[in-house]
Design a protein around this motif. Structure first.
Motif, PDB file in Angstrom:
ATOM      1  N   ARG A   1     -34.857 -46.737  39.300  1.00  0.00           N
ATOM      2  CA  ARG A   1     -33.690 -45.869  39.185  1.00  0.00           C
ATOM      3  C   ARG A   1     -32.449 -46.738  39.059  1.00  0.00           C
ATOM      4  NH1 ARG A   1     -30.859 -41.302  43.078  1.00  0.00           N
ATOM      5  NH2 ARG A   1     -30.206 -43.136  44.252  1.00  0.00           N
TER       6      ARG A   1
ATOM      7  N   THR B   1     -20.851 -41.401  40.376  1.00  0.00           N
ATOM      8  CA  THR B   1     -22.025 -42.207  40.046  1.00  0.00           C
ATOM      9  C   THR B   1     -22.926 -41.451  39.075  1.00  0.00           C
ATOM     10  OG1 THR B   1     -21.956 -43.295  42.206  1.00  0.00           O
ATOM     11  CG2 THR B   1     -24.014 -43.446  40.975  1.00  0.00           C
TER      12      THR B   1
ATOM     13  N   LYS C   1     -19.633 -38.726  44.131  1.00  0.00           N
ATOM     14  CA  LYS C   1     -19.805 -40.161  44.355  1.00  0.00           C
ATOM     15  C   LYS C   1     -19.382 -40.969  43.142  1.00  0.00           C
ATOM     16  CE  LYS C   1     -23.628 -39.735  47.660  1.00  0.00           C
ATOM     17  NZ  LYS C   1     -25.035 -40.122  47.976  1.00  0.00           N
TER      18      LYS C   1
ATOM     19  N   CYS D   1     -24.238 -48.831  31.135  1.00  0.00           N
ATOM     20  CA  CYS D   1     -23.631 -47.534  31.409  1.00  0.00           C
ATOM     21  C   CYS D   1     -22.378 -47.398  30.556  1.00  0.00           C
ATOM     22  CB  CYS D   1     -23.278 -47.458  32.892  1.00  0.00           C
ATOM     23  SG  CYS D   1     -22.427 -45.962  33.401  1.00  0.00           S
TER      24      CYS D   1
ATOM     25  N   TYR E   1     -26.844 -41.720  37.283  1.00  0.00           N
ATOM     26  CA  TYR E   1     -28.151 -42.306  37.532  1.00  0.00           C
ATOM     27  C   TYR E   1     -29.030 -42.199  36.291  1.00  0.00           C
ATOM     28  CZ  TYR E   1     -26.563 -41.532  42.323  1.00  0.00           C
ATOM     29  OH  TYR E   1     -25.829 -41.525  43.491  1.00  0.00           O
TER      30      TYR E   1
ATOM     31  N   GLY F   1     -29.700 -51.646  40.085  1.00  0.00           N
ATOM     32  CA  GLY F   1     -31.030 -51.050  40.144  1.00  0.00           C
ATOM     33  C   GLY F   1     -32.040 -51.630  39.179  1.00  0.00           C
TER      34      GLY F   1
ATOM     35  N   ARG G   1     -25.901 -37.035  37.364  1.00  0.00           N
ATOM     36  CA  ARG G   1     -24.606 -37.519  37.821  1.00  0.00           C
ATOM     37  C   ARG G   1     -24.244 -36.860  39.137  1.00  0.00           C
ATOM     38  NH1 ARG G   1     -20.614 -35.918  33.085  1.00  0.00           N
ATOM     39  NH2 ARG G   1     -18.960 -36.513  34.540  1.00  0.00           N
TER      40      ARG G   1
ATOM     41  N   SER H   1     -28.347 -47.110  38.746  1.00  0.00           N
ATOM     42  CA  SER H   1     -27.127 -46.442  39.186  1.00  0.00           C
ATOM     43  C   SER H   1     -25.937 -47.037  38.456  1.00  0.00           C
ATOM     44  CB  SER H   1     -26.924 -46.608  40.689  1.00  0.00           C
ATOM     45  OG  SER H   1     -27.978 -46.024  41.425  1.00  0.00           O
ATOM     46  N   CYS H   2     -24.957 -46.212  38.204  1.00  0.00           N
ATOM     47  CA  CYS H   2     -23.709 -46.647  37.574  1.00  0.00           C
ATOM     48  C   CYS H   2     -22.571 -46.103  38.420  1.00  0.00           C
ATOM     49  CB  CYS H   2     -23.626 -46.130  36.152  1.00  0.00           C
ATOM     50  SG  CYS H   2     -22.017 -46.393  35.359  1.00  0.00           S
ATOM     51  N   ALA H   3     -21.928 -46.985  39.151  1.00  0.00           N
ATOM     52  CA  ALA H   3     -20.829 -46.587  40.017  1.00  0.00           C
ATOM     53  C   ALA H   3     -19.508 -46.806  39.300  1.00  0.00           C
ATOM     54  CB  ALA H   3     -20.866 -47.394  41.308  1.00  0.00           C
TER      55      ALA H   3
ATOM     56  N   GLU I   1     -23.253 -51.295  37.016  1.00  0.00           N
ATOM     57  CA  GLU I   1     -24.647 -50.875  37.056  1.00  0.00           C
ATOM     58  C   GLU I   1     -25.410 -51.642  38.129  1.00  0.00           C
ATOM     59  OE1 GLU I   1     -23.564 -51.077  32.547  1.00  0.00           O
ATOM     60  OE2 GLU I   1     -23.218 -52.249  34.360  1.00  0.00           O
TER      61      GLU I   1
ATOM     62  N   GLN J   1     -33.124 -42.186  36.118  1.00  0.00           N
ATOM     63  CA  GLN J   1     -34.458 -42.305  36.697  1.00  0.00           C
ATOM     64  C   GLN J   1     -35.436 -42.606  35.566  1.00  0.00           C
ATOM     65  OE1 GLN J   1     -35.503 -42.130  39.988  1.00  0.00           O
ATOM     66  NE2 GLN J   1     -37.479 -42.774  39.152  1.00  0.00           N
TER      67      GLN J   1
END
Length: 115
Positions: free
Chosen positions: A19, A77, A75, A95, A79, A8, A71, A21-23, A6, A81
Protein backbone atom coordinates in the motif's frame (compact mmCIF):
# COMPACT_ATOMS: atom_id res chain seq x y z
CA UNK A 1 2.22 25.35 -3.04
CA UNK A 2 1.55 21.70 -2.42
CA UNK A 3 4.23 19.19 -1.47
CA UNK A 4 3.59 15.49 -1.99
CA UNK A 5 5.56 12.77 -0.22
CA UNK A 6 5.14 9.14 -1.21
CA UNK A 7 5.90 6.19 1.03
CA UNK A 8 5.21 2.48 1.23
CA UNK A 9 7.31 1.21 -1.64
CA UNK A 10 9.66 -1.72 -1.33
CA UNK A 11 10.54 -5.19 -2.49
CA UNK A 12 7.79 -7.80 -2.65
CA UNK A 13 7.38 -11.20 -4.24
CA UNK A 14 5.00 -11.74 -7.11
CA UNK A 15 1.48 -12.20 -5.82
CA UNK A 16 2.11 -10.00 -2.82
CA UNK A 17 0.63 -6.67 -1.81
CA UNK A 18 1.79 -3.18 -0.98
CA UNK A 19 0.00 0.00 0.00
CA UNK A 20 1.45 3.28 -1.13
CA UNK A 21 0.66 6.52 0.66
CA UNK A 22 0.92 10.08 -0.61
CA UNK A 23 0.89 12.70 2.11
CA UNK A 24 0.21 16.27 1.03
CA UNK A 25 1.51 19.33 2.83
CA UNK A 26 -1.73 21.17 2.19
CA UNK A 27 -5.35 20.45 1.56
CA UNK A 28 -6.03 18.06 -1.29
CA UNK A 29 -9.72 18.84 -1.21
CA UNK A 30 -9.33 21.54 -3.85
CA UNK A 31 -7.31 19.36 -6.21
CA UNK A 32 -9.24 18.52 -9.35
CA UNK A 33 -7.62 15.12 -9.62
CA UNK A 34 -5.33 13.06 -7.43
CA UNK A 35 -3.47 10.23 -9.05
CA UNK A 36 -0.71 7.70 -9.20
CA UNK A 37 1.67 7.24 -12.11
CA UNK A 38 4.62 4.94 -12.61
CA UNK A 39 7.81 4.91 -14.60
CA UNK A 40 9.86 1.83 -15.34
CA UNK A 41 13.53 2.14 -16.38
CA UNK A 42 13.82 3.38 -19.95
CA UNK A 43 10.09 3.91 -20.29
CA UNK A 44 7.75 6.87 -20.14
CA UNK A 45 5.70 7.79 -17.11
CA UNK A 46 2.28 6.15 -17.34
CA UNK A 47 -1.00 6.61 -15.57
CA UNK A 48 -1.86 3.97 -12.97
CA UNK A 49 -4.98 5.35 -11.29
CA UNK A 50 -6.73 8.65 -10.72
CA UNK A 51 -9.56 9.92 -8.59
CA UNK A 52 -11.35 13.16 -9.38
CA UNK A 53 -12.66 15.55 -6.75
CA UNK A 54 -16.19 14.24 -7.32
CA UNK A 55 -15.05 10.66 -6.91
CA UNK A 56 -14.71 9.44 -10.47
CA UNK A 57 -12.11 6.70 -10.76
CA UNK A 58 -9.88 5.79 -13.65
CA UNK A 59 -7.47 2.85 -13.85
CA UNK A 60 -4.96 1.63 -16.37
CA UNK A 61 -6.18 -1.59 -17.96
CA UNK A 62 -3.11 -3.40 -16.66
CA UNK A 63 -4.04 -2.78 -13.02
CA UNK A 64 -7.84 -3.01 -13.08
CA UNK A 65 -9.09 -5.45 -10.49
CA UNK A 66 -5.75 -5.46 -8.66
CA UNK A 67 -5.12 -1.84 -7.61
CA UNK A 68 -7.40 0.50 -5.70
CA UNK A 69 -6.99 4.24 -5.27
CA UNK A 70 -8.54 6.01 -2.31
CA UNK A 71 -8.22 9.29 -0.48
CA UNK A 72 -8.66 10.62 3.03
CA UNK A 73 -9.33 14.34 2.80
CA UNK A 74 -9.10 14.71 6.56
CA UNK A 75 -5.54 13.38 6.51
CA UNK A 76 -4.68 14.98 3.15
CA UNK A 77 -3.50 11.57 2.01
CA UNK A 78 -4.05 9.46 -1.08
CA UNK A 79 -3.48 5.73 -1.10
CA UNK A 80 -2.82 3.06 -3.68
CA UNK A 81 -3.56 -0.47 -2.56
CA UNK A 82 -1.75 -2.88 -4.84
CA UNK A 83 -2.65 -6.57 -4.75
CA UNK A 84 -1.58 -9.55 -6.83
CA UNK A 85 1.58 -7.75 -7.81
CA UNK A 86 3.46 -8.85 -10.90
CA UNK A 87 7.09 -8.34 -11.93
CA UNK A 88 5.89 -5.97 -14.65
CA UNK A 89 4.54 -3.67 -11.93
CA UNK A 90 8.14 -2.87 -11.01
CA UNK A 91 8.63 0.89 -11.36
CA UNK A 92 9.00 4.15 -9.51
CA UNK A 93 5.53 5.25 -8.44
CA UNK A 94 4.70 8.95 -8.37
CA UNK A 95 1.83 10.76 -6.73
CA UNK A 96 0.30 13.70 -8.58
CA UNK A 97 -2.17 16.45 -7.76
CA UNK A 98 -3.83 18.39 -10.54
CA UNK A 99 -5.01 21.87 -9.67
CA UNK A 100 -6.16 24.52 -12.15
CA UNK A 101 -3.18 25.31 -14.35
CA UNK A 102 -0.62 23.11 -12.66
CA UNK A 103 0.31 19.56 -11.69
CA UNK A 104 2.27 18.83 -8.54
CA UNK A 105 4.45 15.71 -8.35
CA UNK A 106 6.00 13.80 -5.52
CA UNK A 107 9.56 12.48 -5.58
CA UNK A 108 8.49 8.90 -6.18
CA UNK A 109 8.81 5.61 -4.35
CA UNK A 110 10.38 2.46 -5.76
CA UNK A 111 8.31 -0.70 -6.07
CA UNK A 112 10.16 -3.87 -7.02
CA UNK A 113 8.32 -7.14 -7.60
CA UNK A 114 10.44 -10.26 -7.77
CA UNK A 115 9.38 -13.34 -9.68
Amino acid sequence: QLQLVESGGGLVQAGGSLRLSCAASGSIFSALVMGWYRQAPGKQRDLVATMSRDGNLNYADSVKGRFTISRDNGKNTVYLQMNSLKPEDTAVYFCAALVPGYTYWGQGTQVTVSS
